[in-house]
Write a protein that holds these residues in place. Structure first.
Motif, mmCIF file in Angstrom:
data_model
loop_
_atom_site.group_PDB
_atom_site.id
_atom_site.type_symbol
_atom_site.label_atom_id
_atom_site.label_comp_id
_atom_site.label_asym_id
_atom_site.label_seq_id
_atom_site.Cartn_x
_atom_site.Cartn_y
_atom_site.Cartn_z
ATOM 1 N N ALA A 138 2.246 5.431 -0.422
ATOM 2 C CA ALA A 138 1.404 4.311 -0.012
ATOM 3 C C ALA A 138 1.575 4.011 1.477
ATOM 4 O O ALA A 138 0.626 3.633 2.150
ATOM 5 C CB ALA A 138 1.724 3.081 -0.841
ATOM 6 N N SER B 257 -5.161 0.774 2.451
ATOM 7 C CA SER B 257 -4.445 1.517 3.487
ATOM 8 C C SER B 257 -2.945 1.209 3.485
ATOM 9 O O SER B 257 -2.183 1.857 4.193
ATOM 10 C CB SER B 257 -5.050 1.202 4.857
ATOM 11 N N GLY B 258 -2.528 0.218 2.722
ATOM 12 C CA GLY B 258 -1.094 -0.070 2.603
ATOM 13 C C GLY B 258 -0.643 -1.322 3.329
ATOM 14 O O GLY B 258 0.553 -1.554 3.497
ATOM 15 N N LYS B 259 -1.579 -2.175 3.717
ATOM 16 C CA LYS B 259 -1.230 -3.379 4.475
ATOM 17 C C LYS B 259 -0.319 -4.303 3.670
ATOM 18 O O LYS B 259 0.737 -4.726 4.142
ATOM 19 C CB LYS B 259 -2.510 -4.157 4.853
ATOM 20 N N THR B 260 -0.764 -4.615 2.448
ATOM 21 C CA THR B 260 0.020 -5.516 1.615
ATOM 22 C C THR B 260 1.401 -4.933 1.348
ATOM 23 O O THR B 260 2.411 -5.639 1.402
ATOM 24 C CB THR B 260 -0.717 -5.778 0.287
ATOM 25 N N THR B 261 1.436 -3.631 1.094
ATOM 26 C CA THR B 261 2.714 -2.984 0.795
ATOM 27 C C THR B 261 3.681 -3.136 1.969
ATOM 28 O O THR B 261 4.857 -3.482 1.776
ATOM 29 C CB THR B 261 2.488 -1.500 0.479
ATOM 30 N N GLN C 276 -3.213 -13.549 -0.375
ATOM 31 C CA GLN C 276 -4.624 -13.196 -0.267
ATOM 32 C C GLN C 276 -5.458 -13.946 -1.299
ATOM 33 O O GLN C 276 -6.460 -14.557 -0.994
ATOM 34 C CB GLN C 276 -4.729 -11.677 -0.462
HETATM 35 N N1 LIG Z 1 2.694 -1.337 -7.708
HETATM 36 C C1 LIG Z 1 1.956 -0.263 -7.342
HETATM 37 N N2 LIG Z 1 2.021 0.869 -8.063
HETATM 38 C C2 LIG Z 1 1.302 1.958 -7.697
HETATM 39 N N3 LIG Z 1 0.487 2.009 -6.634
HETATM 40 C C3 LIG Z 1 0.372 0.907 -5.862
HETATM 41 C C4 LIG Z 1 1.097 -0.292 -6.177
HETATM 42 N N4 LIG Z 1 0.794 -1.220 -5.246
HETATM 43 C C5 LIG Z 1 -0.082 -0.636 -4.400
HETATM 44 N N5 LIG Z 1 -0.332 0.629 -4.764
HETATM 45 C C6 LIG Z 1 -1.214 1.571 -4.047
HETATM 46 O O1 LIG Z 1 -0.809 1.654 -2.709
HETATM 47 C C7 LIG Z 1 -1.932 1.669 -1.854
HETATM 48 C C8 LIG Z 1 -1.831 0.571 -0.832
HETATM 49 O O2 LIG Z 1 -1.941 -0.673 -1.476
HETATM 50 P P1 LIG Z 1 -1.947 -2.055 -0.693
HETATM 51 O O3 LIG Z 1 -2.079 -3.138 -1.685
HETATM 52 O O4 LIG Z 1 -0.789 -2.086 0.216
HETATM 53 O O5 LIG Z 1 -3.283 -1.913 0.150
HETATM 54 P P2 LIG Z 1 -3.988 -2.976 1.082
HETATM 55 O O6 LIG Z 1 -4.136 -2.334 2.403
HETATM 56 O O7 LIG Z 1 -3.278 -4.266 1.025
HETATM 57 O O8 LIG Z 1 -5.415 -3.098 0.415
HETATM 58 P P3 LIG Z 1 -6.362 -4.399 0.239
HETATM 59 O O9 LIG Z 1 -7.049 -4.598 1.539
HETATM 60 O O10 LIG Z 1 -7.315 -3.970 -0.823
HETATM 61 O O11 LIG Z 1 -5.504 -5.547 -0.164
HETATM 62 C C9 LIG Z 1 -3.169 1.552 -2.720
HETATM 63 O O12 LIG Z 1 -3.748 2.823 -2.852
HETATM 64 C C10 LIG Z 1 -2.636 1.062 -4.029
HETATM 65 O O13 LIG Z 1 -3.378 1.626 -5.084
#
Ligand SMILES: Nc1ncnc2c1ncn2[C@@H]1O[C@H](COP(=O)(O)OP(=O)(O)OP(=O)(O)O)[C@@H](O)[C@H]1O
Ligand SMILES: [Mg+2]
Lengths: 308, 265
Positions: free
Chosen positions: B31, B53-57, B100
């Motif tokens: 991620a 793109s992984g921002k929240t992660t 969010q």
């Molecule tokens: N607990 C999890 N288990 C498996 N995959 C995950 C998990 N959390 C996030 N992902 C994957 O990791 C990737 C990044 O997720 P994330 O939530 O960080 O994206 P984001 O940039 O915050 O997106 P958004 O703008 O939709 O909130 C995504 O492809 C998501 O499917």
């Protein structure tokens, strides 16, 4: 919508302290819950019915017109409205009304106690497996799945056989049998709730695992458990009767609604429907009442319903 | 950025999600990888990227709400990735998050005032009998009414809930605020109100903020420096002006093209 969010700041009361104190009093949680429950007519009637049935069972010796165990063979199978026997007599000439009145003692206990005993255990197992997940959580749920594969009655018989006969053991057996089912309900709800951001918010605010489980998750998984648990109560009466039929439950001639129903089965085809139908109807009404109370409690616990 | 020191530091952060199956771990999904950036004290740092793109992660790893697979997170000299649970809980007082989705950010079965009060109690920030007053102050500060403290989350609009979310995040008097798309669920006029509130609060409280968003216009409006995230990797970072006027990367250019007009607010 948008202008009110700003406007509200302007009209915010100066004497905030007083208002808040008043608010706390008028909106206290138990009061709101009680109000919501009272508004639910079906739940109120159901509570009335169960209270009535319970009181009747408690005061059975005062209320029952006849001895529930002594039959008069000369009057056997006489129907509803027989003089002196309002609800008629069963295959052994025993007064059905008296047996119903005494039967509540067994049947209501068997309906409620196993569920009440199993609920906290199921809550614990389901919440731990659901919250901590991972390998341990998975393993726990797999074990429960194996228990699912056994027919309930078979499992209850096995447990009752190990523990020996007697009402207490039967209830224990039924309670143990119900744990996996109730735990599954809690597990599903816990997995669902754990993924929500309020749990993360609590963690971000320094909440311990115990605090998250108790303060955040428990209130949110209680409702499905209550609804499911109360829906099991009626089933318990029938299950206990099944066990008794197989010789591990309430031992005849003791009166029990479930046992009375299965007794009546043997004379059903001879045209004496009332012997099975009357206790059957009582079970039906009681089961329905438990269900409706469950729904009522769920609604009363729901803030959406409390404040509307 | 003269004289400003680093408050939050991310070094080579990597997160791999693995779908657990009955037999061992299944396929792995990267991620986030190689995420390195600093957030300076007092600034607003933007993290830009498309959905997924992984921002929240990344944000959650900074607060250790998600455990990084590898890499390092520093917070004012503390090694966040290696703190004991107890040490971590203590540090959380200084770092907070606004979510969010305001709809699920509050427990539906507890009064919101109680939930705003929780961090105060948890970190023992004031005497018990003052918690109530502090909550009321905070609510009024973010534009809500005192009597709304006893209401439940469903009785609020999205914009009001986001205000509540900000109030809760401020309850522990943090230095660092992680804003995970704080306005993406709101309509435009409410967005502007919330952003103004955040800017006002930042000035008053000298907050350091990390703003996660997919909206470049928001970054231009709010941030000093920013990083662009693409498929879990940082493709560009630096002062916002540079990113806007001299984009170095194709992804950034695409994102810029997607912004049809500069933010109105
Ligand atoms: N607990 C999890 N288990 C498996 N995959 C995950 C998990 N959390 C996030 N992902 C994957 O990791 C990737 C990044 O997720 P994330 O939530 O960080 O994206 P984001 O940039 O915050 O997106 P958004 O703008 O939709 O909130 C995504 O492809 C998501 O499917
Ligand atoms: Mg996100």
């Amino acid at each position: 919508m948008t202008s009110t969010t700003l406007g509200q700041k302007v009209v915010s009361p100066v004497a905030a302290g007083d208002t808040v104190a008043a608010q706390i009093k008028s909106r206290s949680r138990p009061a709101l819950m009680w109000r919501a429950l009272r508004r639910d007519k079906a739940a109120v009637v159901s509570i009335g019915i169960l209270v009535f049935l319970t009181l009747v069972a408690v005061f059975a010796p005062l209320l029952a017109p006849y001895d529930p165990l002594d039959g008069d063979a000369s009057q056997r199978l006489e129907g509803i409205g027989t003089p002196g026997h309002l609800l008629g007599l069963d295959g052994q000439g025993r007064d059905i009304l008296s047996r119903l009145i005494y039967g509540g003692r067994y049947s209501l206990t068997v309906a409620v106690l196993p569920v009440l005993a199993a609920a906290p255990i199921a809550l614990l197992i389901g919440m731990f497996a659901g919250y901590f997940g991972g390998r341990t959580g998975n393993a726990v749920m797999r074990v429960l799945d194996v228990l699912f594969a056994f027919p309930v009655v078979l499992l209850a018989i096995a447990i009752a056989a190990v523990l020996g006969p007697g009402l207490a053991n039967v209830m224990l057996a039924i309670g143990i049998t119900m744990v996996p089912y109730m735990a599954r309900v809690v597990y599903t709800a816990t997995v669902q709730e754990s993924a929500k951001e309020y749990v993360e918010a609590a963690r971000a605010a320094g909440a311990t695992q115990a605090q998250i489980l108790r303060q955040q998750l428990m209130p949110n998984v209680m409702s499905p458990l209550v609804v499911y648990g109360t829906s099991l109560c009626g089933l318990m009466i029938v299950l206990a009767a099944g066990l008794s039929f197989l010789g591990v439950g309430v031992t005849p001639p003791a009166p029990d609604w479930g046992v009375m129903t299965s007794d009546g089965r043997s004379v059903l085809l001879e045209g004496y429907g009332h012997v099975a139908t009357i206790p059957g109807l009582v079970i039906l009404v009681a089961a329905l009442a438990f269900n409706l109370i469950g729904d009522g409690i769920r609604d009363a616990l729901d803030p959406h319903k409390q404040t509307s | 950025m003269s004289g400003r020191d680093v408050l939050v530091q991310a070094q080579d952060l990597r997160k791999v999600y693995a779908k657990p199956t009955l037999f061992g771990t299944g396929e792995e999904f990267v991620a986030v990888q190689g995420a390195t950036f600093d957030v300076l004290r007092g600034e607003t740092f933007g993290l830009i990227g498309e959905s997924g793109s992984g921002k929240t992660t990344i944000g959650r790893m900074l607060l250790r709400l998600v455990e990084p697979t590898s890499g390092f997170v520093g917070f004012d000299g503390h090694d966040v990735t290696r703190l004991t649970p107890k040490g971590m809980r203590r540090l959380r007082q200084r770092m907070q998050i606004v979510f969010q989705d305001s709809g699920s950010a509050f427990n539906p079965r507890r009064a919101v005032g109680e939930q705003v009060a929780f961090p105060m109690r948890q970190f023992d920030l004031c005497p018990k009998n003052e918690v109530r007053d502090r909550v009321v102050d905070l609510l009024e500060h973010v534009g809500l009414r005192a009597d709304q403290a006893d209401r439940y989350p469903h009785e609020f609009s999205g914009g009001q809930r986001q205000r509540l979310g900000i109030a809760r995040a401020l309850a522990s008097e943090p230095e660092f605020l992680l804003l995970d798309e704080p306005t993406s669920a709101l309509d435009v006029s409410v967005q502007a109100q919330i952003l103004n509130l955040l800017q006002q609060l930042q000035e008053e409280r000298h907050l350091t903020m990390l703003l996660i968003t997919h909206n470049l216009a928001l970054v231009q409006h709010m941030c000093d420096r920013a990083a662009v995230l693409h498929h879990g990797e940082l493709v560009e970072s630096g002062p916002v002006d540079d990113i806007f006027h001299k984009p170095q990367n194709e992804v950034t250019r695409r994102l810029l093209d997607a912004v049809l007009e500069p933010v109105a607010a």
